[in-house]
Design a protein around this motif. Structure first.
Motif, PDB file in Angstrom:
ATOM      1  N   SER A  52       0.368  -1.450  -0.154  1.00 13.50           N
ATOM      2  CA  SER A  52       0.213   0.163   0.361  1.00 13.50           C
ATOM      3  C   SER A  52       0.934   1.522  -0.029  1.00 13.50           C
ATOM      4  N   VAL A  55       2.574   1.809  -3.823  1.00  8.69           N
ATOM      5  CA  VAL A  55       1.175   2.204  -4.159  1.00  8.69           C
ATOM      6  C   VAL A  55       1.034   3.443  -4.185  1.00  8.69           C
ATOM      7  N   VAL A  56       1.108   4.120  -3.031  1.00  5.47           N
ATOM      8  CA  VAL A  56       1.076   6.012  -2.289  1.00  5.47           C
ATOM      9  C   VAL A  56       2.280   6.331  -2.879  1.00  5.47           C
ATOM     10  N   ARG A  59       1.967   6.316  -7.070  1.00  7.11           N
ATOM     11  CA  ARG A  59       0.766   7.635  -7.786  1.00  7.11           C
ATOM     12  C   ARG A  59       1.106   8.729  -7.313  1.00  7.11           C
ATOM     13  N   GLU A  60       2.209   9.062  -6.078  1.00  8.14           N
ATOM     14  CA  GLU A  60       2.151  10.155  -5.959  1.00  8.14           C
ATOM     15  C   GLU A  60       3.333  11.088  -6.988  1.00  8.14           C
ATOM     16  N   GLY A  62       3.384  10.162 -10.093  1.00 10.09           N
ATOM     17  CA  GLY A  62       3.119   9.993 -11.452  1.00 10.09           C
ATOM     18  C   GLY A  62       3.218   8.313 -11.910  1.00 10.09           C
ATOM     19  N   ARG A  64       4.005   3.865 -11.225  1.00 10.62           N
ATOM     20  CA  ARG A  64       2.343   2.483 -10.779  1.00 10.62           C
ATOM     21  C   ARG A  64       3.070   1.946  -9.566  1.00 10.62           C
ATOM     22  N   GLY A  65       2.894   1.163  -8.987  1.00  9.73           N
ATOM     23  CA  GLY A  65       3.141   0.340  -7.862  1.00  9.73           C
ATOM     24  C   GLY A  65       3.038  -0.701  -8.432  1.00  9.73           C
TER      25      GLY A  65
END
Length: 65
Positions: A52, A55-56, A59-60, A62, A64-65
């Protein structure tokens, strides 16, 4: 929106509390006759939190996790 990834952290006792909650619903959620040991479910919680956070972070950034 920036998140402090450190806030996505649980202490060992907190992870065990989450694992115990998962164990309490395990048979109904999975259909299995019994739940795994607390240590196994705690490891699942640890892995889920680690992924998790990745992934975050992605995302931040730009990505992929």
């Amino acid at each position: 929106m920036q998140h402090d990834l450190a806030t996505l952290h649980l202490s060992v006792p907190e992870m065990e509390m989450v694992a115990a909650d998962l164990i309490s619903v395990w048979t109904g959620a999975t259909g299995q006759r019994e739940a795994p040991a607390l240590s196994a479910v705690t490891e699942l919680v640890t892995r889920t939190l680690r992924k998790s956070r990745a992934v975050v972070a992605a995302r931040e950034e730009g990505g992929r996790g």
